[in-house]
Enzyme design. Structure first.
Site, PDB file in Angstrom:
ATOM      1  N   SER A 142       0.870  -1.190   0.000  1.00  0.00           N
ATOM      2  CA  SER A 142       0.000   0.000   0.000  1.00  0.00           C
ATOM      3  C   SER A 142       0.900   1.231   0.000  1.00  0.00           C
ATOM      4  CB  SER A 142      -0.845  -0.027   1.271  1.00  0.00           C
ATOM      5  OG  SER A 142      -1.438   1.226   1.510  1.00  0.00           O
ATOM      6  N   TYR A 155      -2.773  -1.572  10.547  1.00  0.00           N
ATOM      7  CA  TYR A 155      -2.861  -1.825   9.091  1.00  0.00           C
ATOM      8  C   TYR A 155      -1.638  -1.249   8.369  1.00  0.00           C
ATOM      9  CZ  TYR A 155      -4.297  -1.572   4.232  1.00  0.00           C
ATOM     10  OH  TYR A 155      -4.321  -1.697   2.866  1.00  0.00           O
TER      11      TYR A 155
HETATM   12  N1  LIG Z   1      -8.842  -0.516  -1.536  1.00  0.00           N
HETATM   13  C1  LIG Z   1      -7.871   0.250  -1.092  1.00  0.00           C
HETATM   14  O1  LIG Z   1      -8.064   1.455  -0.866  1.00  0.00           O
HETATM   15  C2  LIG Z   1      -6.492  -0.330  -0.883  1.00  0.00           C
HETATM   16  C3  LIG Z   1      -5.406   0.555  -0.773  1.00  0.00           C
HETATM   17  C4  LIG Z   1      -4.130   0.016  -0.595  1.00  0.00           C
HETATM   18  C5  LIG Z   1      -3.944  -1.348  -0.507  1.00  0.00           C
HETATM   19  N2  LIG Z   1      -5.029  -2.188  -0.614  1.00  0.00           N
HETATM   20  C6  LIG Z   1      -4.793  -3.624  -0.511  1.00  0.00           C
HETATM   21  O2  LIG Z   1      -5.313  -4.262  -1.648  1.00  0.00           O
HETATM   22  C7  LIG Z   1      -5.579  -5.626  -1.335  1.00  0.00           C
HETATM   23  C8  LIG Z   1      -6.925  -6.019  -1.924  1.00  0.00           C
HETATM   24  O3  LIG Z   1      -7.937  -5.305  -1.256  1.00  0.00           O
HETATM   25  P1  LIG Z   1      -9.195  -4.657  -2.011  1.00  0.00           P
HETATM   26  O4  LIG Z   1      -9.051  -3.189  -1.934  1.00  0.00           O
HETATM   27  O5  LIG Z   1      -9.384  -5.303  -3.308  1.00  0.00           O
HETATM   28  O6  LIG Z   1     -10.347  -5.041  -0.957  1.00  0.00           O
HETATM   29  P2  LIG Z   1     -11.595  -6.028  -1.031  1.00  0.00           P
HETATM   30  O7  LIG Z   1     -12.482  -5.684  -2.171  1.00  0.00           O
HETATM   31  O8  LIG Z   1     -12.156  -5.999   0.344  1.00  0.00           O
HETATM   32  O9  LIG Z   1     -10.926  -7.442  -1.328  1.00  0.00           O
HETATM   33  C9  LIG Z   1     -10.218  -8.147  -0.340  1.00  0.00           C
HETATM   34  C10 LIG Z   1     -10.081  -9.585  -0.759  1.00  0.00           C
HETATM   35  O10 LIG Z   1      -9.372 -10.281   0.270  1.00  0.00           O
HETATM   36  C11 LIG Z   1     -10.147 -11.400   0.693  1.00  0.00           C
HETATM   37  N3  LIG Z   1     -10.007 -11.600   2.133  1.00  0.00           N
HETATM   38  C12 LIG Z   1     -10.229 -10.696   3.108  1.00  0.00           C
HETATM   39  N4  LIG Z   1     -10.066 -11.259   4.315  1.00  0.00           N
HETATM   40  C13 LIG Z   1      -9.761 -12.566   4.090  1.00  0.00           C
HETATM   41  C14 LIG Z   1      -9.507 -13.670   4.929  1.00  0.00           C
HETATM   42  N5  LIG Z   1      -9.539 -13.545   6.261  1.00  0.00           N
HETATM   43  N6  LIG Z   1      -9.213 -14.864   4.364  1.00  0.00           N
HETATM   44  C15 LIG Z   1      -9.192 -15.007   3.011  1.00  0.00           C
HETATM   45  N7  LIG Z   1      -9.420 -13.991   2.167  1.00  0.00           N
HETATM   46  C16 LIG Z   1      -9.721 -12.791   2.697  1.00  0.00           C
HETATM   47  C17 LIG Z   1     -11.602 -11.049   0.352  1.00  0.00           C
HETATM   48  O11 LIG Z   1     -12.361 -12.218   0.076  1.00  0.00           O
HETATM   49  P3  LIG Z   1     -13.414 -12.901   1.076  1.00  0.00           P
HETATM   50  O12 LIG Z   1     -14.101 -11.832   1.834  1.00  0.00           O
HETATM   51  O13 LIG Z   1     -14.286 -13.679   0.126  1.00  0.00           O
HETATM   52  O14 LIG Z   1     -12.578 -13.803   1.921  1.00  0.00           O
HETATM   53  C18 LIG Z   1     -11.421 -10.256  -0.935  1.00  0.00           C
HETATM   54  O15 LIG Z   1     -11.377 -11.135  -2.020  1.00  0.00           O
HETATM   55  C19 LIG Z   1      -5.481  -5.748   0.178  1.00  0.00           C
HETATM   56  O16 LIG Z   1      -4.257  -6.344   0.531  1.00  0.00           O
HETATM   57  C20 LIG Z   1      -5.513  -4.303   0.645  1.00  0.00           C
HETATM   58  O17 LIG Z   1      -4.832  -4.129   1.866  1.00  0.00           O
HETATM   59  C21 LIG Z   1      -6.293  -1.710  -0.804  1.00  0.00           C
END
Ligand SMILES: NC(=O)c1ccc[n+]([C@@H]2O[C@H](COP(=O)([O-])OP(=O)(O)OC[C@H]3O[C@@H](n4cnc5c(N)ncnc54)[C@H](OP(=O)(O)O)[C@@H]3O)[C@@H](O)[C@H]2O)c1
Length: 256
Positions: A142, A155
């Site tokens: 991130s 986080y």
């Molecule tokens: N969105 C942002 O603003 C942002 C910014 C910087 C970095 N990121 C990073 O990007 C990555 C993807 O996040 P996203 O933004 O795409 O969010 P998201 O839409 O919430 O997707 C998160 C994914 O991780 C899975 N997940 C969450 N908890 C889990 C668990 N305990 N076990 C297995 N799978 C799990 C979820 O699937 P299930 O719920 O089906 O398990 C989902 O597929 C993350 O590492 C996040 O930290 C996001």
């Protein structure tokens, strides 16, 4: 054309992981999609399968926020008899709120998911890649990896670990023909913010665009991939100053 190359994506059921799955499918990669929500994984498998009948798509349901989850995924893949060419450690979660207001169990789950599972999967699949002298690993960090994150402290700290580990392994594994990249997105329109208990930022990028930048960066074997000019500038802000900005920003996004 990557015929019979397999990419394993954690957190493929929504957001950035889902967009990465769509992109890799378009390019003809076989997929192993990992997440907890089996229904969402099934729907995605079905959708992608209609568009690309020539690729193999498997799904694995796994709760990655528990001890031994990485090993469990590794063993399931072994039983499938599939070798992983690209590992994408994308699954992650966060929360906003004062550190002292959260019970330790919440911190522990975050650390288990964002750090431990990612490290375990990197170690296990990385060892196989070392034997085969080829492979790619994309770890989703991130822009928060660069600064401390008041009111989302654990986080940001987990994401600092992800960036540090990835940069180190890019050097250690290079002699074995393996590339390790860290993707550092800023705010992205996914389910992440809502799950973390905050509103989406107005300037958030689209998940599809983030996935496209990630794909290109990984293929170019970049060590750090930062999508978007605003995010590239944010990581350059002096640390102390950035922490003050993050504190105000995170507080303003709380869902009341
Ligand atoms: N969105 C942002 O603003 C942002 C910014 C910087 C970095 N990121 C990073 O990007 C990555 C993807 O996040 P996203 O933004 O795409 O969010 P998201 O839409 O919430 O997707 C998160 C994914 O991780 C899975 N997940 C969450 N908890 C889990 C668990 N305990 N076990 C297995 N799978 C799990 C979820 O699937 P299930 O719920 O089906 O398990 C989902 O597929 C993350 O590492 C996040 O930290 C996001």
């Amino acid at each position: 054309m990557p015929k019979d190359y397999t990419v394993l994506i954690t957190g493929a059921s929504s957001g950035i992981g889902r967009e990465l799955a769509k992109l890799f499918a378009e390019k003809g990669y076989n997929l192993i999609l990992v997440a907890r929500n089996m229904y969402k994984l099934d729907v995605l498998k079905h959708e992608l399968g209609i568009k690309r009948r020539d690729i193999k798509i498997d799904i694995i349901q796994e709760e990655l926020a528990q001890i031994g989850a990485g090993q469990a995924v590794f063993e399931k893949v072994k039983r499938m008899g599939i070798e992983i060419d690209i590992l994408i450690n994308n699954a992650g979660a966060g929360y906003v709120g004062a550190f002292q207001d959260k019970v330790f169990e919440e911190d522990l789950k975050l650390i288990q998911l964002n750090i431990i599972a990612l490290t375990e999967l990197t170690k296990l699949f990385g060892a196989e890649m070392v034997k085969r002298k080829q492979g790619k690993i994309l770890n989703v960090a991130s822009t928060g990896s660069y600064h401390s994150g008041p009111y989302t402290a654990v986080y940001y700290a987990t994401k600092a670990y992800v960036l540090s580990l990835s940069e180190a392994l890019q050097i250690e594994l290079k002699p074995f023909g393996i590339t390790v990249s860290a993707l550092c997105p800023g705010a992205t329109q996914t389910e992440f913010s809502k799950k973390a208990g905050k509103k989406d930022a107005k300037f958030a990028m689209g998940a599809k665009e983030v996935a496209q930048v990630a794909f290109k960066g990984l293929m170019k074997r970049k060590t750090i991939i930062i999508p978007g000019l605003g995010n590239k500038l944010f990581v350059k802000i002096p640390r102390g100053w950035a922490s003050q900005i993050v504190a105000k920003y995170q507080k303003s996004l709380y869902l009341k």
